[in-house]
Design an enzyme around this catalytic site. Structure first.
Site, PDB file in Angstrom:
ATOM      1  N   ASP A 278      48.612  45.464  25.171  1.00  0.00           N
ATOM      2  CA  ASP A 278      49.149  44.989  26.453  1.00  0.00           C
ATOM      3  C   ASP A 278      50.644  45.254  26.507  1.00  0.00           C
ATOM      4  O   ASP A 278      51.196  45.620  27.533  1.00  0.00           O
ATOM      5  CB  ASP A 278      48.940  43.469  26.588  1.00  0.00           C
ATOM      6  CG  ASP A 278      47.495  43.155  26.874  1.00  0.00           C
ATOM      7  OD1 ASP A 278      46.688  44.103  26.935  1.00  0.00           O
ATOM      8  OD2 ASP A 278      47.178  41.963  27.018  1.00  0.00           O
ATOM      9  N   PHE A 279      51.276  45.038  25.357  1.00  0.00           N
ATOM     10  CA  PHE A 279      52.732  45.190  25.306  1.00  0.00           C
ATOM     11  C   PHE A 279      53.128  46.635  25.610  1.00  0.00           C
ATOM     12  O   PHE A 279      54.000  46.907  26.439  1.00  0.00           O
ATOM     13  CB  PHE A 279      53.231  44.759  23.926  1.00  0.00           C
ATOM     14  CG  PHE A 279      54.706  44.939  23.738  1.00  0.00           C
ATOM     15  CD1 PHE A 279      55.596  44.112  24.400  1.00  0.00           C
ATOM     16  CD2 PHE A 279      55.206  45.950  22.927  1.00  0.00           C
ATOM     17  CE1 PHE A 279      56.964  44.277  24.249  1.00  0.00           C
ATOM     18  CE2 PHE A 279      56.562  46.128  22.766  1.00  0.00           C
ATOM     19  CZ  PHE A 279      57.450  45.288  23.431  1.00  0.00           C
TER      20      PHE A 279
ATOM     21  N   ASP B  83      52.628  47.348  29.244  1.00  0.00           N
ATOM     22  CA  ASP B  83      53.688  46.764  30.082  1.00  0.00           C
ATOM     23  C   ASP B  83      54.963  47.588  29.976  1.00  0.00           C
ATOM     24  O   ASP B  83      55.714  47.718  30.944  1.00  0.00           O
ATOM     25  CB  ASP B  83      53.982  45.317  29.653  1.00  0.00           C
ATOM     26  CG  ASP B  83      52.866  44.390  30.090  1.00  0.00           C
ATOM     27  OD1 ASP B  83      52.051  44.825  30.931  1.00  0.00           O
ATOM     28  OD2 ASP B  83      52.791  43.259  29.596  1.00  0.00           O
TER      29      ASP B  83
ATOM     30  N   LYS C  85      22.480  41.013  41.589  1.00  0.00           N
ATOM     31  CA  LYS C  85      23.244  40.104  42.450  1.00  0.00           C
ATOM     32  C   LYS C  85      24.413  39.577  41.620  1.00  0.00           C
ATOM     33  O   LYS C  85      24.218  38.829  40.660  1.00  0.00           O
ATOM     34  CB  LYS C  85      22.361  38.955  42.922  1.00  0.00           C
ATOM     35  CG  LYS C  85      23.020  38.118  43.993  1.00  0.00           C
ATOM     36  CD  LYS C  85      22.010  37.195  44.664  1.00  0.00           C
ATOM     37  CE  LYS C  85      22.574  36.544  45.907  1.00  0.00           C
ATOM     38  NZ  LYS C  85      23.777  35.792  45.716  1.00  0.00           N
TER      39      LYS C  85
ATOM     40  N   GLU D 176      31.931  42.519  45.710  1.00  0.00           N
ATOM     41  CA  GLU D 176      32.065  41.234  45.040  1.00  0.00           C
ATOM     42  C   GLU D 176      33.205  41.308  44.020  1.00  0.00           C
ATOM     43  O   GLU D 176      33.175  42.143  43.111  1.00  0.00           O
ATOM     44  CB  GLU D 176      30.739  40.953  44.316  1.00  0.00           C
ATOM     45  CG  GLU D 176      30.472  39.516  44.062  1.00  0.00           C
ATOM     46  CD  GLU D 176      29.859  38.787  45.250  1.00  0.00           C
ATOM     47  OE1 GLU D 176      29.709  39.382  46.342  1.00  0.00           O
ATOM     48  OE2 GLU D 176      29.569  37.590  45.083  1.00  0.00           O
TER      49      GLU D 176
HETATM   50  S1  IVH Z   1      24.342  42.676  50.067  1.00  0.00           S
HETATM   51  C1  IVH Z   1      23.364  41.504  54.374  1.00  0.00           C
HETATM   52  N1  IVH Z   1      24.390  43.071  47.475  1.00  0.00           N
HETATM   53  O1  IVH Z   1      25.360  37.611  47.758  1.00  0.00           O
HETATM   54  C2  IVH Z   1      23.496  41.767  52.938  1.00  0.00           C
HETATM   55  N2  IVH Z   1      25.198  41.006  48.279  1.00  0.00           N
HETATM   56  O2  IVH Z   1      23.730  35.847  49.570  1.00  0.00           O
HETATM   57  C3  IVH Z   1      24.852  41.608  52.442  1.00  0.00           C
HETATM   58  N3  IVH Z   1      26.047  39.512  46.524  1.00  0.00           N
HETATM   59  O3  IVH Z   1      27.609  37.268  50.411  1.00  0.00           O
HETATM   60  C4  IVH Z   1      25.026  41.397  51.013  1.00  0.00           C
HETATM   61  N4  IVH Z   1      25.665  40.850  44.825  1.00  0.00           N
HETATM   62  O4  IVH Z   1      28.565  37.863  48.164  1.00  0.00           O
HETATM   63  C5  IVH Z   1      24.677  42.215  48.472  1.00  0.00           C
HETATM   64  N5  IVH Z   1      24.398  43.597  45.208  1.00  0.00           N
HETATM   65  C6  IVH Z   1      24.665  42.749  46.202  1.00  0.00           C
HETATM   66  C7  IVH Z   1      25.247  41.490  45.963  1.00  0.00           C
HETATM   67  C8  IVH Z   1      25.492  40.631  47.032  1.00  0.00           C
HETATM   68  C9  IVH Z   1      26.133  39.678  45.199  1.00  0.00           C
HETATM   69  C10 IVH Z   1      26.473  38.289  47.254  1.00  0.00           C
HETATM   70  C11 IVH Z   1      27.369  38.553  48.422  1.00  0.00           C
HETATM   71  C12 IVH Z   1      26.716  37.954  49.611  1.00  0.00           C
HETATM   72  C13 IVH Z   1      25.720  37.022  49.002  1.00  0.00           C
HETATM   73  C14 IVH Z   1      24.521  36.927  49.900  1.00  0.00           C
END
Ligand code: IVH
Length: 818
Positions: free
Chosen positions: A34-35, A38, A116, A174
């Site tokens: 890191d140093f 930086d 997700k 995200e």
């Molecule tokens: S698609 C209409 N893809 O889950 C569809 N969402 O419950 C829009 N999220 O607000 C979202 N991983 O914050 C999508 N691979 C992914 C996701 C994802 C996380 C979150 C996102 C969204 C929420 C929906």
């Protein structure tokens, strides 16, 4: 450096920094510290300041933050940020698939499956290839504008230079804090006595909404994108969209796949069920989306969610185990954390042996009894937690867990402050883990930077009485002789109930004999594990004979040992021997057993005893005694350590202030206070109002500072450190003002400035005789209006009749040429 050279060096540095960022964010690897990183960045910033004609809006220096946002503006999303329907069951997923098939008239379709991600949703709007605005999801219709914070995320493109980039588009994704970063932050917070962040998602969402983008920049947030929106982009599937944004430089998780049937989707879900724990971030399910955009349109939306996508959520995995015991850990700030020790059980791909219990309330909430069968679950948190007790399996006569009331480390009665869940040990001055924590913090790279002092060495020095607090470090030099040969561990020793020092049998026999290796002796003793000491010693004589090394001499010594054990009336311990007896056999010509026994009552190691005795031993005796000791401090280590301590006296005041470990004074606050007050004396004498007038200082910090200086022991430590030459004022404390051009003026800056970072503008105003105020009030002479100054502030200034001046006008007033 001439402009030509500067241009080429800026290019080189930019390349190097981008390379290391790419390595870190895309490949999770590092090649430099890191140093060093930086240093590259600092050099780039310096050169760009000197040669602003070569500053590119894409430069990595544009991501170091520095803007302060008091209140975030809100922006309306061009299309709503919808949520997803979700399910935990295969049946519901199949039912969803049937609805899709029916909705599309049973034509062919495919799903695009992604994980997700458990973070914070973000929308980024680009115009002409440049990042225009970053907005949080908010209520789905409108969110907070957090562009300055998002700009600091190293792998978010600020400027895209591909031919096919539309003039306007939006990407959504995200933001997340990688688990490793989360753990690092919490380790630091614990050392600073700050409250810990609950989980990576909360940490990410807190970070995105921070007021100071310079702090955001240090937190190494990351982002995965999963949606592209815009008109006339010329694509017809999600698959194409994902490839397109990948090509434009957006970070896309490589975990996606396409599936033709719901069974394939179920296979995908199953394949990530355990593997997802190896990813750098938390995930809580799978999102399946219809790939084809026309088909999406056909399916449409319900009031809140699309009919073309759904989230399948993994059940938090749970397993049954048995509570074996509870360990109470004392943190470096004195906070007590109970941890359940469990019978090992397989959970989500790993063996779980411990579960966090957080605090006494949690034990009560669960109604935990000794030996209970319990369910453990792995959720978003790093350590699994106990979710329930299996009451049917409770053993008859089991007792409820009674929480400890004394510190397991130092025996001090525990306290619990009103409104706080955790008990803590108030003995901050001498409770070993707390002393260790404070000294570790003090020597930390970003504090006094004494890297020759690792945890083990500090622990040894504390355990053996050389360190009670960090001021003692500067007195080690005068004790260098005593440190030579100091034992690094006391594990091989034990004290009998009446305080006699004992040493592990293999170590003692190793020192008493010649020609036998420690490992051979250890093996021999292990093979006699269940036998009484007397029998072990007589079989040892046989062992000596078979080994055929200095037989007569070694057997003679063991016989002497056996006789002395019988005649001495010292207590007996099964696999340990009294140190006094062993030493007496080795150096009995110098001292009687009675005297040795008396000294061994007060010492904890052979090294300590020898220091007390100070005898002119023969080199052969010294050699034999060395065999009794644990690993020891050697000359090179000591020289190195003392040199590190000596050099640390040059650390700047702000580092010293951070090193003191005053509650709530982290690195940034220490810098802010040091620059503002310039000496510890001025900081100590500051009243609450003086402190509160500083941007970034709140009531909690004022309280911590006042409490700290109230304690005479702290003042004493500062005095001792001062006497050793540590810096308690900034090097330029006595320097004259740069000018008096702003004399008597009260000034505030708002919005983003082009020539100054946050701390710099305050320094600049003060070093030109002015005073910086932190809020809009009538007292102000004027406000410097930066880019994006908030409308509410403007309105307030207008109401109060406070003048706004541009940054250029201000520089003129201050007499600075631009
Ligand atoms: S698609 C209409 N893809 O889950 C569809 N969402 O419950 C829009 N999220 O607000 C979202 N991983 O914050 C999508 N691979 C992914 C996701 C994802 C996380 C979150 C996102 C969204 C929420 C929906």
């Amino acid at each position: 450096m001439n402009p030509e050279q500067a241009k080429s060096r800026i290019g080189e540095l930019t390349k190097q920094i981008n390379y290391h960022n790419q390595l870190y964010y895309q490949e999770d690897r590092i090649e430099i510290s890191d140093f060093e990183f930086d240093q590259l960045l600092d050099e780039l910033i310096r050169l760009e300041q000197e040669f602003p004609q070569f500053l590119d809006s894409d430069s990595p220096s544009q991501r170091v933050g520095g803007t302060i946002t008091k209140e975030f503006e809100t922006a309306v999303h061009e299309s709503r940020m919808l949520s997803l329907g979700n399910t935990y069951s295969e049946e519901e997923l199949k039912a969803f698939d049937e609805r899709v098939a029916k909705g599309l008239g049973h034509r062919d379709y495919e799903y695009f499956c992604e994980l997700k991600f458990d973070g914070v949703a973000i929308s980024l709007v680009y115009e002409n290839g440049r990042l225009l605005r970053a907005v949080t999801r908010g209520d789905g219709t409108k969110g907070d504008v957090v562009t300055e914070n998002i700009r600091t995320i190293k792998n978010i493109p600020l400027h895209i230079q591909c031919e096919d980039v539309p003039s306007k588009f939006e990407v959504r994704g995200e933001i997340f804090l990688p688990r490793k970063e989360f753990e690092k932050i919490n380790t630091e917070r614990e050392a600073n006595g700050e409250t810990l962040l609950a989980n990576p998602r909360n940490a990410a969402s807190g970070t995105v909404k921070m007021q100071d983008s310079a702090i955001v920049a240090k937190r190494r947030l990351n982002c995965y994108f999963y949606q592209l929106l815009g008109e006339d982009i010329g694509i017809s599937t999600h698959d194409e969209a994902i490839h397109m944004i990948e090509k434009w430089g957006f970070n896309v998780s490589p975990t996606y796949t396409k599936c033709k049937t719901v069974d394939e989707v179920l296979q995908y879900i199953d394949s990530w069920k355990n593997k997802r724990f190896e990813l750098p971030l938390d995930t809580d399910g799978v999102v399946l989306k219809i790939n084809n955009y026309e088909q999406r349109e056909e399916l449409g939306f319900t009031a809140k969610i699309p009919r073309w996508a759904i989230a399948y959520k993994y059940q938090a995995e749970s397993a049954e185990s048995v509570l074996l015991s509870i360990t109470y850990q004392v943190g470096r700030t004195g906070a007590i954390t109970p941890v359940a020790n469990l019978a090992p059980v397989q959970l989500a791909g790993t063996t779980v042996k411990r579960a966090s219990l957080h605090n006494a309330n949690e034990i009560q909430r669960l109604g935990l009894f000794e030996g209970d069968s319990v369910f453990v679950e792995k959720g978003g948190e790093i350590i699994p937690k106990i979710t329930a007790v299996v009451l049917d399996k409770r053993k008859a006569g089991a007792a409820a867990i009674s929480y400890i009331d004394h510190c397991p480390e130092c025996g001090t009665p525990l306290q619990r402050k009103e409104g706080e869940a955790k008990h803590f040990c108030p003995n901050s001055k001498s409770c070993p883990p707390q002393v260790l924590g404070r000294i570790e913090h003090f020597v930390h790279k970003r504090a006094m930077d004494i890297d020759s002092l690792g945890t083990e060495r500090i622990k040894t020095l504390i355990d053996q009485g050389y360190l009670q607090n960090f001021a003692d470090l500067y007195e080690l030099e005068s004790k260098a002789d005593q440190l030579l040969g100091l034992e690094m561990s006391q594990d091989q020793y034990q004290k009998s109930d009446d305080g006699y020092l004992f040493i592990a049998l293999p170590k003692a026999l190793f020192a008493l004999t010649e020609g036998l290796s420690l490992s051979a002796i250890q093996k021999f003793i292990q093979s006699k594990a269940d036998q009484p000491l007397k029998e072990v010693l007589s079989s040892f004589e046989v062992f000596i004979r078979t080994s055929n090394k200095k037989v007569a001499q070694n057997i003679g010594t063991i016989k002497k040992l056996e006789e002395t054990l019988v005649s001495s009336h010292l207590p007996q311990m099964e696999d340990h021997l009294p140190v006094a007896i062993v030493l007496h056999i080795l150096i009995g010509n110098w001292i009687s057993l009675e005297k040795l026994t008396a000294i061994c009552l007060h010492e904890n190691t052979v090294h300590g005893i020898l220091l007390k005795l100070n005898l002119p031993l023969s080199s052969e005796q010294e050699e034999r005694i060395r065999k009794m000791k644990a690993n020891t401090f050697q000359e090179g280590v000591i020289t190195n350590m003392l040199e590190g301590i000596r050099v640390s006296k040059n650390q700047a005041f702000e580092k010293v202030l951070f090193a003191l470990g005053i509650r709530n004074i982290g690195e940034n606050t220490a810098q802010l206070l040091a620059r503002h007050f310039k000496s510890i004396k001025a900081l100590r004498e500051a009243g609450a109002d003086d402190l509160l007038a500083i941007n970034g200082v709140g009531e909690t910090l004022v309280h911590s500072i006042q409490e700290y200086f109230k304690d005479p022991e702290n003042i004493n430590i500062i005095e001792r450190l001062k006497s050793h030459g540590l810096k308690f004022e900034t090097d330029n404390a006595n320097q004259a003002l740069e000018s008096e051009n702003l004399k008597g003026m009260k000034i505030l800056a708002s919005g983003k400035l082009n020539h100054f970072k946050r701390d710099e503008i305050i320094d600049f105003i003060e070093s030109n005789g002015g005073q910086y105020l932190k809020s809009v009030s009538k007292a102000l002479d004027f406000i410097i209006e930066g880019e994006d100054m908030g409308p509410s502030k403007k309105e307030k200034a207008e109401k109060l009749g406070v003048k706004l001046v541009s940054e250029e006008e201000f520089l003129k007033i201050a007499g600075k040429k631009v």
